[in-house]
Design a protein around this motif. Sequence first.
Motif, mmCIF file in Angstrom:
data_model
loop_
_atom_site.group_PDB
_atom_site.id
_atom_site.type_symbol
_atom_site.label_atom_id
_atom_site.label_comp_id
_atom_site.label_asym_id
_atom_site.label_seq_id
_atom_site.Cartn_x
_atom_site.Cartn_y
_atom_site.Cartn_z
ATOM 1 N N ALA A 197 46.391 62.558 60.839
ATOM 2 C CA ALA A 197 46.139 63.688 59.952
ATOM 3 C C ALA A 197 44.989 63.377 58.992
ATOM 4 N N ALA A 198 44.938 62.158 58.501
ATOM 5 C CA ALA A 198 43.886 61.772 57.562
ATOM 6 C C ALA A 198 42.506 61.720 58.228
ATOM 7 N N LEU A 213 40.957 54.816 72.940
ATOM 8 C CA LEU A 213 39.741 55.404 72.364
ATOM 9 C C LEU A 213 39.630 56.913 72.591
ATOM 10 N N PRO A 214 39.908 57.425 73.785
ATOM 11 C CA PRO A 214 39.811 58.888 73.942
ATOM 12 C C PRO A 214 40.756 59.664 73.012
ATOM 13 N N ILE A 215 41.913 59.114 72.748
ATOM 14 C CA ILE A 215 42.846 59.759 71.820
ATOM 15 C C ILE A 215 42.233 59.798 70.421
ATOM 16 N N ALA A 216 41.699 58.670 69.995
ATOM 17 C CA ALA A 216 41.085 58.607 68.665
ATOM 18 C C ALA A 216 39.856 59.504 68.580
ATOM 19 N N GLU A 223 51.264 62.534 76.600
ATOM 20 C CA GLU A 223 51.366 63.551 75.556
ATOM 21 C C GLU A 223 50.016 64.261 75.392
ATOM 22 N N PRO A 224 49.943 65.582 75.594
ATOM 23 C CA PRO A 224 48.657 66.277 75.492
ATOM 24 C C PRO A 224 48.133 66.416 74.060
ATOM 25 N N ASP A 225 49.040 66.487 73.083
ATOM 26 C CA ASP A 225 48.608 66.594 71.691
ATOM 27 C C ASP A 225 48.143 65.221 71.214
ATOM 28 N N PRO A 226 46.885 65.089 70.749
ATOM 29 C CA PRO A 226 46.386 63.753 70.375
ATOM 30 C C PRO A 226 47.156 63.093 69.228
ATOM 31 N N VAL A 227 47.690 63.890 68.308
ATOM 32 C CA VAL A 227 48.486 63.305 67.212
ATOM 33 C C VAL A 227 49.735 62.642 67.788
ATOM 34 N N GLU A 228 50.422 63.368 68.662
ATOM 35 C CA GLU A 228 51.634 62.817 69.269
ATOM 36 C C GLU A 228 51.312 61.708 70.264
ATOM 37 N N ALA A 229 50.162 61.798 70.914
ATOM 38 C CA ALA A 229 49.748 60.727 71.829
ATOM 39 C C ALA A 229 49.518 59.435 71.052
#
Length: 195
Positions: free
Chosen positions: A191-192, A132-135, A79-85
Motif C-alpha cells: 500500500a505504501a 520482481l514482476p509483482i513489485a 494470486e492475480p492481485d499484486p498486493v495479495e501476491a
Amino acid sequence: MSKRDSYHHGDLRAALVEAALALIAERGIDALSVAEAARRTGVSAAAPYRHFPTRLALLKAAATRAAELLAEGLREVQEPDPVEALAATARVYVRFVVEHHAGLDLIFAEQLRPLADPALAAAGRAVIDVLLPIALALTGNPVSALDLLEQHIAAAHGYAVLHLSGFARRRTPDVEMVATGAANVSRALAAAFRG
C-alpha cells in the motif's frame, strides 16, 4: 545404515546436498561440514571430495538447491492481485526459512560471491524473477520495485528468524501465525509503495 541404503544409483552428489541442507536446518550455515554430510549419507569421509573438494563447494551446492526449492514454492503463488501476491510470497518465504533455517541469507551469502558460480546465480535470479514482476506491478518503476522487495524480504526474513530464535514463539507459537504477520506487513508495504 549401509552405504547403499543412504543413496542409490550413484547419485551421491544429490544425497550430499540434501544432507547439507538438513545440517544447515538443524545447526545453521556455519555448522556445515563435508565430513558430517558424508557421515549422514553413509559414505566414507573421503567420498564427497570427488563432488565437493571444499566445504565452500558443498555450501554453494546447498545454496543453489535452496534457491531452486524457494523459487518452486514462490511460483506456486497464483494470486492475480499484486498486493495479495506479495503477501502470499511472504507466507511462502517464512515457511521456507522456518523449515530450512536459511533463506536469502544462504542463497546470496557473502562468502559465496567470490565463486561467481553460474548455477547459483541462475537459481538466485529465479527467485527474484518471481518477486520482481509483482513489485513492478505495485510500484510502476524498477527502483521503487527493488526498494519494496528489499523491505518485503527483510520483514519476512525477520519474522521467520524471530520465530526460530524463540522470541516470536511466545506470542505466536504457530508458524502460520508468523507467516500471517509477515503477510500483513507485506500488504502494508504494498500500500505504501503502490504507484
